[in-house]
Design a protein around this motif. Structure first.
Motif, PDB file in Angstrom:
ATOM      1  N   MET A   1      28.614  30.364  37.450  1.00 36.30           N
ATOM      2  CA  MET A   1      27.550  31.371  37.491  1.00 36.30           C
ATOM      3  C   MET A   1      27.332  31.808  38.935  1.00 36.30           C
ATOM      4  O   MET A   1      27.147  30.970  39.818  1.00 36.30           O
ATOM      5  N   ALA A   2      27.378  33.093  39.173  1.00 34.76           N
ATOM      6  CA  ALA A   2      27.299  33.621  40.538  1.00 34.76           C
ATOM      7  C   ALA A   2      25.902  34.159  40.829  1.00 34.76           C
ATOM      8  O   ALA A   2      25.107  34.447  39.925  1.00 34.76           O
ATOM      9  N   VAL A   3      25.605  34.297  42.134  1.00 33.38           N
ATOM     10  CA  VAL A   3      24.386  34.986  42.561  1.00 33.38           C
ATOM     11  C   VAL A   3      24.707  36.480  42.567  1.00 33.38           C
ATOM     12  O   VAL A   3      25.509  36.954  43.378  1.00 33.38           O
ATOM     13  N   LEU A   4      24.089  37.216  41.663  1.00 31.40           N
ATOM     14  CA  LEU A   4      24.391  38.635  41.499  1.00 31.40           C
ATOM     15  C   LEU A   4      23.722  39.492  42.558  1.00 31.40           C
ATOM     16  O   LEU A   4      24.274  40.504  42.990  1.00 31.40           O
ATOM     17  N   ALA A   5      22.515  39.115  42.960  1.00 25.30           N
ATOM     18  CA  ALA A   5      21.746  39.909  43.913  1.00 25.30           C
ATOM     19  C   ALA A   5      20.616  39.052  44.457  1.00 25.30           C
ATOM     20  O   ALA A   5      20.265  38.015  43.880  1.00 25.30           O
ATOM     21  N   VAL A   6      20.052  39.509  45.575  1.00 28.07           N
ATOM     22  CA  VAL A   6      18.966  38.784  46.239  1.00 28.07           C
ATOM     23  C   VAL A   6      17.866  39.767  46.603  1.00 28.07           C
ATOM     24  O   VAL A   6      18.134  40.875  47.084  1.00 28.07           O
ATOM     25  N   GLY A   7      16.620  39.373  46.367  1.00 31.44           N
ATOM     26  CA  GLY A   7      15.468  40.126  46.843  1.00 31.44           C
ATOM     27  C   GLY A   7      14.708  39.258  47.820  1.00 31.44           C
ATOM     28  O   GLY A   7      14.667  38.025  47.662  1.00 31.44           O
ATOM     29  N   ALA A   8      14.115  39.843  48.848  1.00 31.63           N
ATOM     30  CA  ALA A   8      13.465  39.019  49.875  1.00 31.63           C
ATOM     31  C   ALA A   8      12.235  39.691  50.448  1.00 31.63           C
ATOM     32  O   ALA A   8      12.139  40.917  50.526  1.00 31.63           O
ATOM     33  N   ASP A   9      11.298  38.842  50.855  1.00 32.29           N
ATOM     34  CA  ASP A   9      10.086  39.287  51.525  1.00 32.29           C
ATOM     35  C   ASP A   9       9.816  38.331  52.676  1.00 32.29           C
ATOM     36  O   ASP A   9      10.063  37.123  52.563  1.00 32.29           O
ATOM     37  N   LEU A  42      20.967  35.667  54.180  1.00 30.50           N
ATOM     38  CA  LEU A  42      22.171  36.405  53.826  1.00 30.50           C
ATOM     39  C   LEU A  42      23.280  35.494  53.320  1.00 30.50           C
ATOM     40  O   LEU A  42      24.230  35.966  52.686  1.00 30.50           O
ATOM     41  N   ALA A  43      23.164  34.200  53.563  1.00 31.13           N
ATOM     42  CA  ALA A  43      24.164  33.251  53.071  1.00 31.13           C
ATOM     43  C   ALA A  43      23.906  32.835  51.626  1.00 31.13           C
ATOM     44  O   ALA A  43      24.738  32.151  51.020  1.00 31.13           O
ATOM     45  N   LEU A  44      22.794  33.254  51.055  1.00 35.00           N
ATOM     46  CA  LEU A  44      22.439  32.808  49.709  1.00 35.00           C
ATOM     47  C   LEU A  44      23.313  33.430  48.627  1.00 35.00           C
ATOM     48  O   LEU A  44      23.516  32.839  47.576  1.00 35.00           O
ATOM     49  N   GLY A  45      23.802  34.635  48.852  1.00 35.79           N
ATOM     50  CA  GLY A  45      24.605  35.302  47.842  1.00 35.79           C
ATOM     51  C   GLY A  45      26.043  35.464  48.286  1.00 35.79           C
ATOM     52  O   GLY A  45      26.397  35.188  49.439  1.00 35.79           O
ATOM     53  N   ALA A  46      26.869  35.926  47.359  1.00 36.11           N
ATOM     54  CA  ALA A  46      28.255  36.232  47.692  1.00 36.11           C
ATOM     55  C   ALA A  46      28.296  37.357  48.709  1.00 36.11           C
ATOM     56  O   ALA A  46      27.333  38.115  48.846  1.00 36.11           O
ATOM     57  N   PRO A  47      29.404  37.502  49.454  1.00 35.23           N
ATOM     58  CA  PRO A  47      29.486  38.539  50.485  1.00 35.23           C
ATOM     59  C   PRO A  47      29.241  39.958  49.982  1.00 35.23           C
ATOM     60  O   PRO A  47      28.893  40.831  50.770  1.00 35.23           O
ATOM     61  N   ASP A  48      29.431  40.175  48.674  1.00 37.47           N
ATOM     62  CA  ASP A  48      29.218  41.526  48.149  1.00 37.47           C
ATOM     63  C   ASP A  48      27.921  41.652  47.345  1.00 37.47           C
ATOM     64  O   ASP A  48      27.647  42.703  46.771  1.00 37.47           O
ATOM     65  N   ALA A 137      24.806  43.295  64.660  1.00 37.97           N
ATOM     66  CA  ALA A 137      25.956  42.460  65.028  1.00 37.97           C
ATOM     67  C   ALA A 137      26.945  42.273  63.885  1.00 37.97           C
ATOM     68  O   ALA A 137      28.074  41.828  64.120  1.00 37.97           O
ATOM     69  N   ASP A 138      26.538  42.613  62.658  1.00 41.11           N
ATOM     70  CA  ASP A 138      27.350  42.294  61.489  1.00 41.11           C
ATOM     71  C   ASP A 138      27.430  43.497  60.555  1.00 41.11           C
ATOM     72  O   ASP A 138      26.575  43.682  59.689  1.00 41.11           O
ATOM     73  N   PRO A 139      28.452  44.343  60.703  1.00 41.00           N
ATOM     74  CA  PRO A 139      28.577  45.523  59.841  1.00 41.00           C
ATOM     75  C   PRO A 139      28.621  45.185  58.352  1.00 41.00           C
ATOM     76  O   PRO A 139      28.124  45.950  57.519  1.00 41.00           O
ATOM     77  N   ALA A 140      29.205  44.034  57.998  1.00 37.13           N
ATOM     78  CA  ALA A 140      29.270  43.652  56.595  1.00 37.13           C
ATOM     79  C   ALA A 140      27.875  43.372  56.044  1.00 37.13           C
ATOM     80  O   ALA A 140      27.549  43.746  54.911  1.00 37.13           O
ATOM     81  N   ALA A 141      27.028  42.724  56.846  1.00 36.91           N
ATOM     82  CA  ALA A 141      25.648  42.473  56.428  1.00 36.91           C
ATOM     83  C   ALA A 141      24.876  43.777  56.318  1.00 36.91           C
ATOM     84  O   ALA A 141      24.060  43.968  55.405  1.00 36.91           O
ATOM     85  N   ALA A 215      17.309  45.205  44.008  1.00 39.15           N
ATOM     86  CA  ALA A 215      18.665  44.800  44.389  1.00 39.15           C
ATOM     87  C   ALA A 215      19.620  44.878  43.197  1.00 39.15           C
ATOM     88  O   ALA A 215      20.777  45.278  43.336  1.00 39.15           O
ATOM     89  N   LEU A 216      19.136  44.519  42.018  1.00 40.12           N
ATOM     90  CA  LEU A 216      19.964  44.609  40.821  1.00 40.12           C
ATOM     91  C   LEU A 216      20.233  46.065  40.445  1.00 40.12           C
ATOM     92  O   LEU A 216      21.301  46.396  39.930  1.00 40.12           O
ATOM     93  N   ARG A 217      19.269  46.949  40.715  1.00 35.18           N
ATOM     94  CA  ARG A 217      19.500  48.382  40.504  1.00 35.18           C
ATOM     95  C   ARG A 217      20.576  48.895  41.466  1.00 35.18           C
ATOM     96  O   ARG A 217      21.408  49.719  41.094  1.00 35.18           O
ATOM     97  N   VAL A 218      20.559  48.395  42.693  1.00 33.59           N
ATOM     98  CA  VAL A 218      21.609  48.762  43.648  1.00 33.59           C
ATOM     99  C   VAL A 218      22.964  48.279  43.130  1.00 33.59           C
ATOM    100  O   VAL A 218      23.965  49.011  43.163  1.00 33.59           O
TER     101      VAL A 218
END
Length: 242
Positions: A1-9, A42-48, A137-141, A215-218
């Motif tokens: 089971m993967a982390v599909l998306a992350v929301g944060a405050d 940002l480490a909580l989910g997959a890179p994508d 510093a991190d274009p991927a992020a 995030a899931l809508r994105v």
């Protein structure tokens, strides 16, 4: 089971994060964690996995509403005051609120229009600075991190006007009902996280879950982007997604 998306405050001692676990596009369960810093967030989910965060990304050179802020305020109507002008980029290294006020005054004296900076907005400077530095510093992020606003997220989830104030009984009840219908096991996730401690405010958890909805809508490509497509001086996009 993967982390599909992350929301944060932003929270007192880090970032309150809501994680959607699932397979394919289906959410099987949600989880709440307190990440100590933006790197851990940002480490909580997959890179994508998209991350929607309730924090300004992309700043003007003077304190003023960005086009995305103005569009968000228009959508919120009577609740528009929940969207305030974010700190300007030159204020990110201000030592304290007085120093920030002095810089705003100097900007005005130089002939550049600038709003006053609210104490609430200055309170976000440390978190904005931390997120801003990582994204530069991190274009991927930068690619997977999106600015959102919980009031907009809840209004979209409700399919109607903005909800009452989140610190009112009616507003809290409405938010819990919406999140309960949206996410399986959300009450268990809320019970499991220590949101009642000094590390976070209980409403941080609700806002993180609202951000997770966005995030899931994105992830599904169903989001709406507010703003004019402009980037700030550091190349970060000035946009809010719903």
């Amino acid at each position: 089971m993967a982390v599909l998306a992350v929301g944060a405050d932003g929270a007192r001692r880090g970032w309150m994060a809501a994680l959607a676990h699932g397979t394919g596009g289906d959410v099987d369960r949600v989880e709440l964690r307190l990440a100590p810093n933006v790197d851990a967030l940002l480490a909580l989910g997959a890179p994508d996995a998209p991350v929607a965060v309730d924090m300004p990304i992309g700043l003007l050179d003077a304190v003023a509403f960005r086009p995305c802020d103005l569009a968000a305020r228009e959508r919120l109507g009577a609740r528009r005051a929940t969207i305030f002008a974010p700190p300007s980029r030159p204020l990110l290294d201000a030592e304290d609120y007085r120093a920030a006020q002095d810089r705003v005054a100097a900007t005005r004296a130089a002939g550049t229009p600038a709003q006053g900076l609210s104490a609430q907005a200055f309170g976000l400077v440390r978190k904005i600075r931390e997120l801003d530095a990582r994204l530069q510093a991190d274009p991927a992020a930068q690619e997977r991190t999106w600015e959102c606003h919980p009031e907009l997220s809840f209004a979209q989830l409700a399919g109607g006007p903005p909800l009452p104030d989140k610190r009112s009984i009616g507003g809290l009840a409405a938010r819990l009902a919406l999140l309960g219908a949206r996410f399986p096991g959300v009450l268990d996730a809320l019970r499991a996280v220590d949101a009642g401690s000094r590390a976070a405010d209980p409403t941080d958890a609700l806002d993180a879950l609202a951000a997770l909805h966005t995030a899931l809508r994105v992830r599904a490509g169903a989001h709406v982007t507010l703003g004019d497509g402009a980037a700030d001086a550091a190349g970060l996009p000035m946009r809010i997604v719903v």
